[in-house]
Design an enzyme around this catalytic site. Structure first.
Site, PDB file in Angstrom:
ATOM      1  N   CYS A 217      -0.396   4.126   1.975  1.00  0.00           N
ATOM      2  CA  CYS A 217      -0.256   4.023   3.431  1.00  0.00           C
ATOM      3  C   CYS A 217       1.166   4.339   3.881  1.00  0.00           C
ATOM      4  CB  CYS A 217      -0.575   2.612   3.920  1.00  0.00           C
ATOM      5  SG  CYS A 217      -1.935   1.822   3.101  1.00  0.00           S
ATOM      6  N   ASP A 218       2.155   3.845   3.137  1.00  0.00           N
ATOM      7  CA  ASP A 218       3.534   3.844   3.638  1.00  0.00           C
ATOM      8  C   ASP A 218       4.495   4.744   2.876  1.00  0.00           C
ATOM      9  OD1 ASP A 218       2.773   1.852   5.478  1.00  0.00           O
ATOM     10  OD2 ASP A 218       3.022   0.308   3.952  1.00  0.00           O
TER      11      ASP A 218
ATOM     12  N   CYS B  66       0.846  -1.198   0.000  1.00  0.00           N
ATOM     13  CA  CYS B  66       0.000   0.000   0.000  1.00  0.00           C
ATOM     14  C   CYS B  66       0.881   1.247   0.000  1.00  0.00           C
ATOM     15  CB  CYS B  66      -0.934  -0.007   1.208  1.00  0.00           C
ATOM     16  SG  CYS B  66      -2.003   1.442   1.271  1.00  0.00           S
TER      17      CYS B  66
END
Ligand code: NAP
Length: 321
Positions: free
Chosen positions: A143-144, A140
């Protein structure tokens, strides 16, 4: 055993919106939120997201976990009840239906399934090791990708669909360069996304690596590169990088329902067009578990609302209210 009017399985935007609507319809829904990352994650995929910028009503964005907490609290205030456990089995063969978790079995007149989907991995041994230890492997980018460890670095995205381009172009905000490793020499992504990709290539921010697969992830504590194989020539080479992001599609969390409900060839639950009715009367599906096209928080919430309304009407038609 008491019989619930509505049991909801899953607590992402679809499940929690269904909980709000069902609670407001005085159906006192019981929601199995899930417990671990084996599929059902309390709050769903948004718990792994940082800022959500496209959920309507938040002009300055909202953090994923904060949005999910707000939805959960809203449901609770309306009268929804939550159980932080995974569902282990369902029996839809007779009504009322049975839903079993580790600690209990409940019966339900109607069930709303909102178990979502999970990102696919290549399942290489070092990929899993470095993903779990925060070593620079992720499924992701949104997300990261903003983590300091990726700033100014060379990164690799795997995949050739819309997600790969979207995530790759997001990463160009931080990276020195983003390599897109794809197993063919043609993208699956939509025309608009392909245009975006080739513009970034022209600008030197992205670079395609065609006809190639990742065969290993290199590095001890953090990733130092990936091992690539050219699928046409068989040639192997190393591509140094400080981050590996998989964007190779998702798998719906439908193992629990295999054989019980109709699914499409990718395993997504089938719903009657324009509704959330599944192949069994009284069982409804909402969110990513039944949607491989849109996969947005707001569409999941929308179908969660539909599922609660469909369940309410169906229960009323059965004389249960
Ligand atoms: P997808 O369209 O299924 O693409 C997955 C990509 O990963 C494909 O290019 C596939 O290669 C590759 N792949 C799959 N398994 C692989 C493996 N084991 N090894 C290497 N490569 C592998 O998935 P997606 O990109 O996540 O998109 C899913 C849906 O969401 C689509 O309908 C998409 O349009 C939509 N979406 C839209 C947007 C947007 O418009 N903003 C953004 C994201 C997603 P092949 O091409 O060779 O099969």
């Amino acid at each position: 055993m008491s019989v619930e009017k509505v049991v909801i399985i899953g607590s992402g935007p679809a499940g929690l919106t269904a909980a709000i609507y069902a609670a407001r319809a005085s159906l006192s829904p019981l929601c199995f939120e899930g417990f671990n990352a084996g599929g059902l994650i309390p709050g769903g995929q948004l718990m792994f997201t940082t800022e959500v910028e496209n959920f309507p009503g938040f002009p300055h964005g909202v953090m994923g976990p904060e949005l999910m907490k707000a939805m959960r609290d809203q449901g609770e205030r309306c009268g929804a009840r939550y159980i932080r456990e995974d569902v282990q089995a369902v029996d839809f063969r007779q009504r009322p239906f049975t839903v079993k978790s580790d600690s209990r079995a409940v019966q339900a007149h109607a069930v709303i399934i909102a178990t979502g989907a999970r990102a696919n991995w290549l399942n290489l041994p070092n990929e899993q090791r470095l993903a779990q230890s925060g070593g620079g492997v992720s499924a992701c980018a949104v997300c990261d990708g903003a983590l300091p460890m990726f700033r100014g670095q060379d990164l690799v995205v795997v995949g050739g669909g819309d997600s790969a381009i979207e995530e790759g172009s997001y990463l160009t905000k931080f990276a020195r360069k983003v390599y897109l490793v794809h197993r063919r020499d043609q993208l699956r992504a939509s025309k608009a996304m392909q245009d975006r990709f080739f513009r970034l290539v022209r600008e030197g921010k992205m670079e395609p690596v065609w006809d190639s697969i990742v065969t290993d992830v290199l590095g001890e504590k953090t990733i130092s590169g990936v091992q690539l194989r050219d699928v046409k020539t068989g040639a192997e080479r190393e591509l140094p990088c400080k981050g590996l992001f998989l964007a190779i599609g998702h798998t719906p969390n439908t193992d629990l329902f295999r054989g019980a409900l109709e699914t499409d060839d990718k395993g997504y639950l089938k719903t009657r067009p324009g509704s959330t009715h599944t192949s069994i009367e009284g069982v409804f599906a909402a969110g990513d578990v039944a949607d491989h096209v849109y996969r947005q928080a707001v569409t999941a919430a929308g179908t969660g609302c539909m599922a609660a309304l469909d369940a309410e009407r169906w229960l009323a038609a059965q004389g249960i209210d």
